[in-house]
Design a protein around this motif. Structure first.
Motif, PDB file in Angstrom:
ATOM      1  N   LEU A  29      51.498  54.619  99.802  1.00 20.11           N
ATOM      2  CA  LEU A  29      51.356  55.110  98.458  1.00 20.11           C
ATOM      3  C   LEU A  29      50.374  54.471  97.321  1.00 20.11           C
ATOM      4  CD1 LEU A  29      52.231  57.739  96.636  1.00 20.11           C
ATOM      5  CD2 LEU A  29      54.066  56.458  95.685  1.00 20.11           C
ATOM      6  N   SER A  30      50.487  53.132  97.446  1.00 21.82           N
ATOM      7  CA  SER A  30      49.802  52.120  96.677  1.00 21.82           C
ATOM      8  C   SER A  30      48.469  52.276  96.976  1.00 21.82           C
ATOM      9  CB  SER A  30      50.159  50.834  96.752  1.00 21.82           C
ATOM     10  OG  SER A  30      49.516  49.981  95.941  1.00 21.82           O
ATOM     11  N   ASP A  31      47.865  52.345  98.323  1.00 19.56           N
ATOM     12  CA  ASP A  31      46.802  52.679  98.738  1.00 19.56           C
ATOM     13  C   ASP A  31      46.260  53.748  98.376  1.00 19.56           C
ATOM     14  OD1 ASP A  31      46.659  49.906  99.750  1.00 19.56           O
ATOM     15  OD2 ASP A  31      46.940  50.686 101.773  1.00 19.56           O
ATOM     16  N   PHE A  32      46.974  54.961  98.336  1.00 22.47           N
ATOM     17  CA  PHE A  32      46.479  56.181  98.158  1.00 22.47           C
ATOM     18  C   PHE A  32      46.180  56.267  96.578  1.00 22.47           C
ATOM     19  CE2 PHE A  32      47.657  60.716  96.958  1.00 22.47           C
ATOM     20  CZ  PHE A  32      46.651  61.374  97.770  1.00 22.47           C
ATOM     21  N   THR A  33      46.940  55.663  95.857  1.00 19.89           N
ATOM     22  CA  THR A  33      46.835  55.629  94.327  1.00 19.89           C
ATOM     23  C   THR A  33      45.479  55.142  94.089  1.00 19.89           C
ATOM     24  OG1 THR A  33      49.182  55.682  94.003  1.00 19.89           O
ATOM     25  CG2 THR A  33      47.945  55.118  92.134  1.00 19.89           C
ATOM     26  N   ASN A  34      45.277  54.021  94.689  1.00 16.58           N
ATOM     27  CA  ASN A  34      43.900  53.086  94.419  1.00 16.58           C
ATOM     28  C   ASN A  34      42.814  54.088  94.967  1.00 16.58           C
ATOM     29  OD1 ASN A  34      45.110  50.849  93.486  1.00 16.58           O
ATOM     30  ND2 ASN A  34      45.228  49.877  95.591  1.00 16.58           N
ATOM     31  N   GLN A  35      42.906  54.800  95.947  1.00 15.61           N
ATOM     32  CA  GLN A  35      41.867  55.612  96.390  1.00 15.61           C
ATOM     33  C   GLN A  35      41.672  57.010  95.664  1.00 15.61           C
ATOM     34  OE1 GLN A  35      42.268  56.775 100.441  1.00 15.61           O
ATOM     35  NE2 GLN A  35      41.809  54.914 101.266  1.00 15.61           N
ATOM     36  N   LEU A  36      42.710  57.265  95.223  1.00 14.64           N
ATOM     37  CA  LEU A  36      42.740  58.291  94.294  1.00 14.64           C
ATOM     38  C   LEU A  36      41.817  58.206  92.624  1.00 14.64           C
ATOM     39  CD1 LEU A  36      46.038  60.148  93.738  1.00 14.64           C
ATOM     40  CD2 LEU A  36      44.029  61.315  94.507  1.00 14.64           C
ATOM     41  N   SER A  37      42.024  56.664  92.315  1.00 12.27           N
ATOM     42  CA  SER A  37      41.338  56.018  91.134  1.00 12.27           C
ATOM     43  C   SER A  37      39.776  56.253  91.439  1.00 12.27           C
ATOM     44  CB  SER A  37      41.638  54.984  90.863  1.00 12.27           C
ATOM     45  OG  SER A  37      43.007  55.120  90.298  1.00 12.27           O
ATOM     46  N   THR A  38      39.339  55.677  92.797  1.00 16.37           N
ATOM     47  CA  THR A  38      37.999  55.630  93.154  1.00 16.37           C
ATOM     48  C   THR A  38      37.330  56.943  93.324  1.00 16.37           C
ATOM     49  OG1 THR A  38      38.538  53.566  94.449  1.00 16.37           O
ATOM     50  CG2 THR A  38      36.497  54.781  95.009  1.00 16.37           C
ATOM     51  N   ALA A  39      38.370  57.789  93.790  1.00  8.04           N
ATOM     52  CA  ALA A  39      37.976  59.464  94.110  1.00  8.04           C
ATOM     53  C   ALA A  39      37.388  59.914  92.834  1.00  8.04           C
ATOM     54  CB  ALA A  39      38.933  60.272  94.927  1.00  8.04           C
ATOM     55  N   HIS A  40      38.345  59.759  91.741  1.00  7.93           N
ATOM     56  CA  HIS A  40      38.247  60.261  90.298  1.00  7.93           C
ATOM     57  C   HIS A  40      36.898  59.955  89.823  1.00  7.93           C
ATOM     58  CE1 HIS A  40      38.569  59.333  86.045  1.00  7.93           C
ATOM     59  NE2 HIS A  40      38.601  60.596  85.973  1.00  7.93           N
ATOM     60  N   VAL A  41      36.472  58.558  90.019  1.00  8.23           N
ATOM     61  CA  VAL A  41      35.172  58.148  89.639  1.00  8.23           C
ATOM     62  C   VAL A  41      34.062  58.917  90.313  1.00  8.23           C
ATOM     63  CG1 VAL A  41      33.655  56.101  89.345  1.00  8.23           C
ATOM     64  CG2 VAL A  41      35.938  55.834  88.845  1.00  8.23           C
ATOM     65  N   HIS A  42      34.177  59.089  91.495  1.00  8.63           N
ATOM     66  CA  HIS A  42      33.149  59.725  92.330  1.00  8.63           C
ATOM     67  C   HIS A  42      32.991  61.171  91.949  1.00  8.63           C
ATOM     68  CE1 HIS A  42      33.159  56.761  95.963  1.00  8.63           C
ATOM     69  NE2 HIS A  42      32.780  56.193  94.690  1.00  8.63           N
ATOM     70  N   LEU A  43      34.206  61.757  91.577  1.00 11.36           N
ATOM     71  CA  LEU A  43      33.959  63.270  91.187  1.00 11.36           C
ATOM     72  C   LEU A  43      33.471  63.481  89.801  1.00 11.36           C
ATOM     73  CD1 LEU A  43      37.294  64.245  92.830  1.00 11.36           C
ATOM     74  CD2 LEU A  43      35.410  65.241  93.589  1.00 11.36           C
ATOM     75  N   ARG A  44      34.202  62.510  88.863  1.00 11.69           N
ATOM     76  CA  ARG A  44      33.470  62.409  87.401  1.00 11.69           C
ATOM     77  C   ARG A  44      32.234  62.308  87.445  1.00 11.69           C
ATOM     78  NH1 ARG A  44      34.661  59.698  82.230  1.00 11.69           N
ATOM     79  NH2 ARG A  44      35.059  61.361  81.025  1.00 11.69           N
ATOM     80  N   LEU A  45      31.334  61.609  88.371  1.00  7.74           N
ATOM     81  CA  LEU A  45      30.051  61.304  88.150  1.00  7.74           C
ATOM     82  C   LEU A  45      29.191  62.433  88.729  1.00  7.74           C
ATOM     83  CD1 LEU A  45      29.853  57.809  89.676  1.00  7.74           C
ATOM     84  CD2 LEU A  45      29.230  58.445  87.052  1.00  7.74           C
ATOM     85  N   ALA A  46      29.861  63.431  89.737  1.00  6.06           N
ATOM     86  CA  ALA A  46      29.457  64.645  90.245  1.00  6.06           C
ATOM     87  C   ALA A  46      29.624  65.677  89.257  1.00  6.06           C
ATOM     88  CB  ALA A  46      30.132  64.843  91.629  1.00  6.06           C
ATOM     89  N   ARG A  47      30.406  65.472  88.211  1.00  3.22           N
ATOM     90  CA  ARG A  47      30.756  66.439  87.182  1.00  3.22           C
ATOM     91  C   ARG A  47      31.749  67.591  87.670  1.00  3.22           C
ATOM     92  NH1 ARG A  47      27.389  65.491  82.622  1.00  3.22           N
ATOM     93  NH2 ARG A  47      25.529  64.217  82.988  1.00  3.22           N
ATOM     94  N   PHE A  48      32.738  67.136  88.444  1.00  2.00           N
ATOM     95  CA  PHE A  48      33.688  68.057  88.701  1.00  2.00           C
ATOM     96  C   PHE A  48      34.505  68.259  87.674  1.00  2.00           C
ATOM     97  CE2 PHE A  48      32.143  67.487  92.832  1.00  2.00           C
ATOM     98  CZ  PHE A  48      32.424  68.402  93.789  1.00  2.00           C
ATOM     99  N   ALA A  49      34.961  69.528  87.362  1.00  2.00           N
ATOM    100  CA  ALA A  49      35.849  70.017  85.979  1.00  2.00           C
ATOM    101  C   ALA A  49      37.268  69.183  86.487  1.00  2.00           C
ATOM    102  CB  ALA A  49      35.689  71.327  85.922  1.00  2.00           C
ATOM    103  N   GLY A  50      37.725  69.167  87.859  1.00  2.00           N
ATOM    104  CA  GLY A  50      38.977  68.929  87.994  1.00  2.00           C
ATOM    105  C   GLY A  50      39.195  67.294  88.184  1.00  2.00           C
ATOM    106  N   ALA A  51      38.126  66.574  87.822  1.00  2.00           N
ATOM    107  CA  ALA A  51      38.168  65.123  88.135  1.00  2.00           C
ATOM    108  C   ALA A  51      39.485  64.492  87.305  1.00  2.00           C
ATOM    109  CB  ALA A  51      37.055  64.430  87.735  1.00  2.00           C
TER     110      ALA A  51
END
Length: 99
Positions: A29-51
């Motif tokens: 769960l800890s690693d997943f949480t860290n990956q979610l934070s990274t995924a959030h950055v990538h999705l935000r940069l790609a302008r995904f509304a659900g980021a």
């Protein structure tokens, strides 16, 4: 209310999050949480509304990681609601990348 476990959340979402985060799938769960934070950055940069939902899920899961019992279960359930759009975002992200 259905109670979801961390294992169920990892099973359901780890591959999509790993793809977006450009990492191997998380196994904790800890690693997943860290990956979610990274995924959030990538999705935000790609302008995904659900980021921002992904970021909220990461925050909830981070808190869940240090709790037990009913509070832990409630946080997992809340995080799961914020992850509902992730499969669709991952599919679109893969299409943007040409995969």
């Amino acid at each position: 209310m259905t109670t979801n476990t961390a294992t169920e959340i990892l099973t359901r979402y780890a591959d999509d999050v790993a793809y977006i985060a450009e990492q191997a799938p998380a196994t904790t769960l800890s690693d997943f949480t860290n990956q979610l934070s990274t995924a959030h950055v990538h999705l935000r940069l790609a302008r995904f509304a659900g980021a921002d939902d992904i970021n909220t899920a990461a925050t909830l899961l981070d808190t869940a990681n240090s709790t037990t019992g009913p509070e832990h279960a409630a946080l997992l359930d809340r995080a799961l609601k914020h992850l509902a759009g992730l499969p669709e975002m991952a599919t679109e992200y893969r299409q943007m990348a040409g995969d």
